[in-house]
Design a protein around this motif. Structure first.
Motif, PDB file in Angstrom:
ATOM      1  N   SER A 133      60.804 -11.108  25.227  1.00 34.15           N
ATOM      2  CA  SER A 133      59.480 -11.534  25.678  1.00 34.15           C
ATOM      3  C   SER A 133      59.308 -13.040  25.480  1.00 34.15           C
ATOM      4  O   SER A 133      59.395 -13.541  24.357  1.00 34.15           O
ATOM      5  CB  SER A 133      58.394 -10.790  24.886  1.00 34.15           C
ATOM      6  N   GLY A 134      59.070 -13.737  26.581  1.00 33.89           N
ATOM      7  CA  GLY A 134      58.846 -15.181  26.480  1.00 33.89           C
ATOM      8  C   GLY A 134      57.547 -15.507  25.760  1.00 33.89           C
ATOM      9  O   GLY A 134      57.469 -16.496  25.015  1.00 33.89           O
ATOM     10  N   HIS A 135      56.516 -14.686  25.979  1.00 37.89           N
ATOM     11  CA  HIS A 135      55.245 -14.890  25.280  1.00 37.89           C
ATOM     12  C   HIS A 135      55.441 -14.802  23.766  1.00 37.89           C
ATOM     13  O   HIS A 135      54.924 -15.627  23.009  1.00 37.89           O
ATOM     14  CB  HIS A 135      54.221 -13.835  25.711  1.00 37.89           C
ATOM     15  N   ALA A 136      56.186 -13.792  23.319  1.00 36.45           N
ATOM     16  CA  ALA A 136      56.420 -13.617  21.892  1.00 36.45           C
ATOM     17  C   ALA A 136      57.220 -14.782  21.324  1.00 36.45           C
ATOM     18  O   ALA A 136      56.909 -15.298  20.238  1.00 36.45           O
ATOM     19  CB  ALA A 136      57.147 -12.296  21.643  1.00 36.45           C
ATOM     20  N   VAL A 182      53.697  -4.827  30.528  1.00 34.44           N
ATOM     21  CA  VAL A 182      54.687  -5.705  31.155  1.00 34.44           C
ATOM     22  C   VAL A 182      55.927  -5.911  30.286  1.00 34.44           C
ATOM     23  O   VAL A 182      56.868  -6.602  30.681  1.00 34.44           O
ATOM     24  CB  VAL A 182      54.067  -7.075  31.491  1.00 34.44           C
ATOM     25  N   HIS A 183      55.925  -5.325  29.092  1.00 29.34           N
ATOM     26  CA  HIS A 183      57.091  -5.434  28.204  1.00 29.34           C
ATOM     27  C   HIS A 183      57.289  -4.139  27.442  1.00 29.34           C
ATOM     28  O   HIS A 183      56.332  -3.406  27.169  1.00 29.34           O
ATOM     29  CB  HIS A 183      56.913  -6.580  27.191  1.00 29.34           C
ATOM     30  N   TRP A 184      58.538  -3.908  27.084  1.00 35.74           N
ATOM     31  CA  TRP A 184      58.872  -2.841  26.159  1.00 35.74           C
ATOM     32  C   TRP A 184      58.680  -3.341  24.726  1.00 35.74           C
ATOM     33  O   TRP A 184      58.712  -4.533  24.453  1.00 35.74           O
ATOM     34  CB  TRP A 184      60.318  -2.395  26.359  1.00 35.74           C
ATOM     35  N   PHE A 185      58.520  -2.400  23.819  1.00 34.57           N
ATOM     36  CA  PHE A 185      58.341  -2.725  22.405  1.00 34.57           C
ATOM     37  C   PHE A 185      59.500  -3.568  21.872  1.00 34.57           C
ATOM     38  O   PHE A 185      59.314  -4.560  21.159  1.00 34.57           O
ATOM     39  CB  PHE A 185      58.211  -1.418  21.614  1.00 34.57           C
ATOM     40  N   SER A 186      60.719  -3.198  22.223  1.00 31.73           N
ATOM     41  CA  SER A 186      61.890  -3.937  21.744  1.00 31.73           C
ATOM     42  C   SER A 186      61.966  -5.345  22.332  1.00 31.73           C
ATOM     43  O   SER A 186      62.546  -6.247  21.722  1.00 31.73           O
ATOM     44  CB  SER A 186      63.175  -3.159  22.058  1.00 31.73           C
ATOM     45  N   ASP A 187      61.394  -5.546  23.526  1.00 33.33           N
ATOM     46  CA  ASP A 187      61.343  -6.897  24.098  1.00 33.33           C
ATOM     47  C   ASP A 187      60.554  -7.836  23.199  1.00 33.33           C
ATOM     48  O   ASP A 187      60.936  -8.987  22.959  1.00 33.33           O
ATOM     49  CB  ASP A 187      60.662  -6.879  25.475  1.00 33.33           C
ATOM     50  N   VAL A 188      59.408  -7.347  22.736  1.00 37.31           N
ATOM     51  CA  VAL A 188      58.522  -8.170  21.902  1.00 37.31           C
ATOM     52  C   VAL A 188      59.167  -8.437  20.543  1.00 37.31           C
ATOM     53  O   VAL A 188      59.154  -9.569  20.045  1.00 37.31           O
ATOM     54  CB  VAL A 188      57.150  -7.486  21.745  1.00 37.31           C
ATOM     55  N   LEU A 189      59.737  -7.382  19.943  1.00 40.11           N
ATOM     56  CA  LEU A 189      60.408  -7.574  18.659  1.00 40.11           C
ATOM     57  C   LEU A 189      61.541  -8.592  18.781  1.00 40.11           C
ATOM     58  O   LEU A 189      61.704  -9.477  17.929  1.00 40.11           O
ATOM     59  CB  LEU A 189      60.966  -6.242  18.152  1.00 40.11           C
ATOM     60  N   ALA A 190      62.329  -8.470  19.831  1.00 44.31           N
ATOM     61  CA  ALA A 190      63.429  -9.413  20.038  1.00 44.31           C
ATOM     62  C   ALA A 190      62.901 -10.828  20.255  1.00 44.31           C
ATOM     63  O   ALA A 190      63.477 -11.798  19.748  1.00 44.31           O
ATOM     64  CB  ALA A 190      64.276  -8.967  21.237  1.00 44.31           C
ATOM     65  N   GLY A 191      61.802 -10.958  20.996  1.00 40.46           N
ATOM     66  CA  GLY A 191      61.218 -12.280  21.212  1.00 40.46           C
ATOM     67  C   GLY A 191      60.780 -12.926  19.922  1.00 40.46           C
ATOM     68  O   GLY A 191      61.010 -14.130  19.703  1.00 40.46           O
TER      69      GLY A 191
END
Length: 273
Positions: A133-136, A182-191
């Motif tokens: 996630s770019g936002h994260a 717009v994102h999966w949970f793992s996307d945010v954690l990875a970000g």
């Protein structure tokens, strides 16, 4: 327990290594659907269940203010302000952290090319890849870098308040990406982990920069560094004591232990000239 610059450097390098490994593991999990990514569908469904018009409005506002473009704009504005105040090293640190984070998450997105959640779940339009996630990433790096820049200027209460607010903001931005579908949970954690790793690298580099020379003009009120201040003409007893101290350091005694150049000074001061 070891202490000192080398020990602190070793701890910082170790922290970078741990964060980097955690970020790599989360990126791999998101790509393969393993580990935390196994909970992605469940977490998405949980967020879909709590949607309300008011929450949606708030989520759109937070995700817009916390967007990659908005965070880059905030960093740019802070750089201008820091530059005008003469904090050149802070400008370089903040600019490098922001630009590096932006380039890093875009590179990872292109590398992993993970699809976003189904279009039917999305409340806002997104067209690029999902992981990370770019936002994260950007919210953590930019807000974290601003905290680092101001840290030494704040008291304990201000530090606690700012750090708490910054943490809540970063968490809120990440949560909106899940709420909006717009994102999966793992996307945010990875970000978050990618951002934390990059920010730690930037802080480490900042701490190891050599200290810049103070000023070629030397200490305030004096001449160039290493040169004794010019002696004033006349003055009270305090001025005479300061003048004598300078002369004793500057004038070496002759073979008889005398200071021949000082006799004239004593005579001059005695006569008031």
């Amino acid at each position: 327990m070891p202490s000192g610059p080398r020990a602190r450097l070793a701890v910082a390098v170790g922290l970078v290594g741990v964060l980097g490994l955690a970020a790599g593991w989360l990126l791999h999990a998101g790509l393969t659907g393993s580990g935390p990514a196994a909970a992605d569908p469940t977490v998405l469904a949980d967020f879909l269940d709590v949607r309300t018009p008011d929450l949606t409005t708030a989520a759109v506002v937070v995700t817009t203010v916390g967007s990659t473009a908005a965070m880059a704009g905030l960093a740019a504005a802070a750089c201008v302000l820091l530059w005008l105040r003469g904090h050149r090293r802070d400008v370089l640190f903040l600019a490098a952290a922001t630009i590096g984070a932006s380039a890093l998450f875009r590179l990872l997105k292109a590398l992993f090319d993970r699809a976003r959640p189904p279009a039917a779940t999305r409340l806002v339009t997104e067209t690029n890849e999902s992981l990370p996630s770019g936002h994260a990433t950007m919210s953590l790096v930019v807000v974290g870098a601003l905290v680092v820049v101001g840290w030494h200027a704040w008291g304990v209460r201000t530090r606690v308040a700012v750090l708490t607010g910054a943490t809540l903001w970063v968490l809120a931005v990440g949560a909106t990406r899940l709420y909006l579908g717009v994102h999966w949970f793992s996307d945010v954690l990875a970000g978050w982990l990618v951002g934390a790793t990059w920010l730690t690298v930037c802080v480490l580099v900042r701490r190891t920069w050599p200290a810049r020379a103070t000023s070629r003009a030397g200490p305030a009120g004096g001449g160039p560094a290493g040169r004794a201040p010019a002696r004033s003409v006349g003055g009270g007893p305090a001025d005479l004591l300061r003048r004598d101290a300078v002369d004793l350091r500057a004038d070496a005694p002759d073979a008889d232990g005398e200071h021949p150049d000082r006799a004239g000074d004593v005579d001059d001061r005695g006569t008031g000239r």
